[in-house]
Motif scaffolding. Structure first.
Motif, short mmCIF file in Angstrom:
data_model
loop_
_atom_site.label_atom_id
_atom_site.label_comp_id
_atom_site.label_asym_id
_atom_site.label_seq_id
_atom_site.Cartn_x
_atom_site.Cartn_y
_atom_site.Cartn_z
N LYS A 113 5.96 -11.62 -2.64
CA LYS A 113 4.75 -11.51 -2.58
C LYS A 113 3.98 -11.86 -1.31
O LYS A 113 3.46 -11.27 -0.57
N ALA A 114 5.01 -12.76 -1.22
CA ALA A 114 4.12 -14.04 -0.49
C ALA A 114 4.53 -13.49 1.42
O ALA A 114 4.46 -14.52 2.42
N GLY A 115 6.19 -12.85 1.48
CA GLY A 115 6.69 -12.10 2.53
C GLY A 115 7.53 -12.96 3.37
O GLY A 115 7.66 -12.94 4.29
N ILE A 116 7.86 -14.11 3.02
CA ILE A 116 9.16 -15.38 2.67
C ILE A 116 10.01 -14.69 2.52
O ILE A 116 10.04 -13.90 1.57
N PRO A 117 11.24 -14.93 3.62
CA PRO A 117 12.39 -13.88 3.39
C PRO A 117 12.91 -15.05 2.63
O PRO A 117 13.38 -16.32 1.98
N THR A 118 13.84 -14.07 1.64
CA THR A 118 14.59 -14.46 0.54
C THR A 118 15.87 -14.51 0.71
O THR A 118 16.70 -13.19 1.37
N ALA A 119 17.20 -14.75 0.27
CA ALA A 119 18.28 -14.79 -0.49
C ALA A 119 19.26 -14.62 -1.81
O ALA A 119 18.42 -16.26 -2.93
N VAL A 120 19.93 -14.54 -2.50
CA VAL A 120 20.63 -15.34 -3.11
C VAL A 120 21.39 -15.40 -3.46
O VAL A 120 22.38 -15.28 -2.24
N HIS A 121 22.23 -16.36 -4.20
CA HIS A 121 23.23 -16.66 -4.26
C HIS A 121 24.37 -16.80 -5.40
O HIS A 121 24.00 -17.12 -6.39
N GLU A 122 25.41 -15.58 -5.26
CA GLU A 122 26.32 -15.02 -6.85
C GLU A 122 27.89 -16.24 -6.35
O GLU A 122 28.01 -16.05 -5.81
N GLN A 123 27.42 -17.21 -7.85
CA GLN A 123 28.93 -18.33 -8.41
C GLN A 123 29.67 -17.29 -8.70
O GLN A 123 30.90 -17.72 -8.86
N ASN A 124 29.87 -16.03 -9.41
CA ASN A 124 30.64 -15.42 -9.87
C ASN A 124 31.05 -14.60 -9.61
O ASN A 124 30.57 -13.57 -8.53
N ALA A 125 31.90 -13.66 -10.08
CA ALA A 125 32.82 -12.16 -9.51
C ALA A 125 32.34 -11.41 -9.70
O ALA A 125 32.58 -10.14 -10.30
N VAL A 126 31.10 -11.91 -10.83
CA VAL A 126 30.29 -10.56 -11.21
C VAL A 126 28.95 -10.89 -10.58
O VAL A 126 28.18 -11.71 -11.44
N LEU A 127 28.10 -9.80 -10.22
CA LEU A 127 26.68 -10.70 -10.15
C LEU A 127 26.23 -10.17 -11.46
O LEU A 127 25.31 -9.46 -12.10
N GLY A 128 25.21 -11.45 -11.54
CA GLY A 128 24.82 -11.61 -12.22
C GLY A 128 23.15 -11.00 -12.15
O GLY A 128 22.46 -9.87 -11.60
N ARG A 129 22.58 -10.90 -13.42
CA ARG A 129 21.58 -9.44 -14.09
C ARG A 129 20.54 -9.92 -12.99
O ARG A 129 19.48 -9.56 -12.41
N VAL A 130 19.78 -11.11 -13.03
CA VAL A 130 18.73 -11.27 -12.12
C VAL A 130 18.82 -11.25 -10.52
O VAL A 130 18.07 -10.46 -9.77
N ASN A 131 19.80 -11.73 -10.17
CA ASN A 131 20.99 -10.99 -8.44
C ASN A 131 20.91 -9.45 -9.04
O ASN A 131 20.91 -9.07 -7.82
N ARG A 132 21.14 -8.56 -9.72
CA ARG A 132 21.05 -7.35 -9.94
C ARG A 132 19.77 -6.91 -9.47
O ARG A 132 19.68 -5.96 -8.70
N LEU A 133 18.66 -7.39 -10.40
CA LEU A 133 17.58 -6.84 -10.34
C LEU A 133 16.78 -7.48 -9.19
O LEU A 133 16.20 -5.61 -8.26
N LEU A 134 16.73 -7.95 -8.51
CA LEU A 134 16.70 -8.08 -7.04
C LEU A 134 17.48 -7.91 -5.87
O LEU A 134 16.74 -8.20 -5.03
N ALA A 135 18.66 -7.41 -6.11
CA ALA A 135 19.96 -7.42 -5.08
C ALA A 135 19.16 -6.13 -3.65
O ALA A 135 19.27 -6.47 -2.54
N GLY A 136 18.40 -5.25 -3.92
CA GLY A 136 17.74 -4.37 -3.14
C GLY A 136 16.20 -4.68 -2.61
O GLY A 136 15.95 -4.34 -1.23
N ARG A 137 15.95 -5.94 -2.97
CA ARG A 137 14.90 -6.99 -2.10
C ARG A 137 14.65 -7.90 -1.40
O ARG A 137 14.03 -8.36 -0.48
#
Length: 387
Positions: A113-137
């Protein structure tokens, strides 16, 4: 010229999220950057992590299927997002990275919302629910494995194969040789169920060791993490078997114990596998069947395929099967040392460095009131999606 930047790391819940975030924080701080941690109450209670890092505990609701649960979760997430945005107004982060789990969600939503660059790190071999939710953004997705289940093909372009950052104490084991194991020498076994413990290991491991040949059993020296409710029973069993055993509900010196272990029996959490492969230690792994999307069964694939570990599904994890697998590894000449080398070959020891490089390349850095553009985000590696 190096510029001091500010980064926010959002993680919480379990050591599986917190340990890689801790390793990244150390790498960033060693480069002179400022780091803030956003977590939940459970994450803030994990000892030995994030010393010297300013920590903020934010509310983070867990999404559920019931209307009442969704309403409560939404209210907590919005409150957490508002608190995160107030933090960003003063801390002014170059980037915000989430390590999965619901505690990371409000911080990432606030950054978006603030326009700050973002990244996610996925530790597992299956993309987690929160990371899936935000993967496109988000701007970047860092992965620990070359193949990641539930990762959409359309997001492959923003994926970087990084690995799973581990603590410096574990990384130091990589340069140490596998412990010498004489034919009649002490055989050191480490048993750990991860940050939550595992009753199945307390039930099966002592019974499995009891089935080993007497001359092998007499060589054993066991270190085992147990749940509080299991520890007295396990201690009594080992005493009856005459096996020296050091039992605890938490192992603060786990890296040291890992260093002198000949074999590890463990769950297949992402941080456990990252530490085994960083140090080069062979293992018998028992994936947690109730793990979300069965991700632990997928976590073991790379290490098992390389020959660094054996995986036993929990339903097949019996004393007889454990005893059989231990004898195959421990009594065949060179088998353990060979498995240790193959486990080490799976390690990605530069994960913390590469993840720090990725974040340094994102967005801009505020310096003395000015904004200095940084280099483009580097591509560290590639990953694949699989069904």
């Amino acid at each position: 010229m190096n510029f001091v930047r500010h980064f926010v790391l959002a993680a919480g819940g379990t050591g599986g999220h917190m340990i890689p975030a801790h390793a990244l924080a150390r790498a960033l701080m060693e480069r002179g950057h400022h780091v803030a941690l956003v977590t939940d109450e459970r994450g803030a209670r994990i000892p030995g992590l994030f010393d010297g890092v300013q920590t903020h505990v934010l509310p983070a609701g867990r999404l559920s299927k019931s209307p009442a649960g969704l309403w409560r979760a939404g209210k907590s997430i919005l409150a957490g997002r508002a608190m995160a945005m107030r933090l960003y107004e003063t801390f002014r982060p170059t980037a915000v990275i989430g390590f999965g789990g619901y505690p990371a969600l409000p911080s990432l939503l606030g950054a978006l919302k603030a326009g700050i660059p973002t990244a996610v790190h996925e530790q597992n071999a299956v993309l987690g629910r929160v990371n899936r939710l935000l993967a496109g953004r988000v701007d970047a997705i860092a992965t620990a494995y070359p193949e990641v289940k539930r990762l959409a093909e359309k997001h492959i372009g923003k994926v970087h194969l990084i690995g799973n950052p581990v603590r410096d104490e574990v990384l130091a084991l990589r340069d140490q040789p596998f412990p010498t194991l004489e034919d009649d020498g002490v055989f050191r076994l480490l048993v750990t169920g991860g940050s939550q413990g595992a009753s199945i290991l307390s039930d099966v491991v002592p019974a499995g060791l009891a089935m080993l040949p007497l001359n092998f059993r007499r060589r054993l020296q066991v270190t085992q993490q147990c749940r509080v409710e299991d520890i007295d029973k396990v201690r009594a069993t080992y005493a009856e078997l005459g096996i020296p055993a050091d039992l605890a509900t938490y192992l603060p010196d786990l890296p040291e114990r890992l260093g002198w272990s000949h074999l590890v029996i463990a769950r297949a959490g992402a941080s456990t596998i990252a530490e085994l492969t960083a140090a080069g230690r062979p293992a018998i792994l028992v994936p947690l069947p109730s793990a979300t999307d069965d991700h632990q069964s997928y976590n073991v694939r790379e290490m098992v395929a390389a020959g660094g570990a054996r995986s036993i599904p929990q339903k097949a994890f019996t004393p007889v099967e454990l005893g059989k697998q231990m004898q195959k590894l421990a009594l065949e000449p060179g088998a353990l040392a060979n498995a240790a080398k193959r486990a080490r070959d799976c390690g990605r020891p530069e994960a913390a460095r590469d993840l720090a490089d990725l974040l340094e390349g994102m967005g801009a850095a505020p310096i003395g009131g000015e904004t200095i553009k940084m280099r483009p985000t580097p591509t560290i590696g590639t990953a694949q999606a699989f069904a």
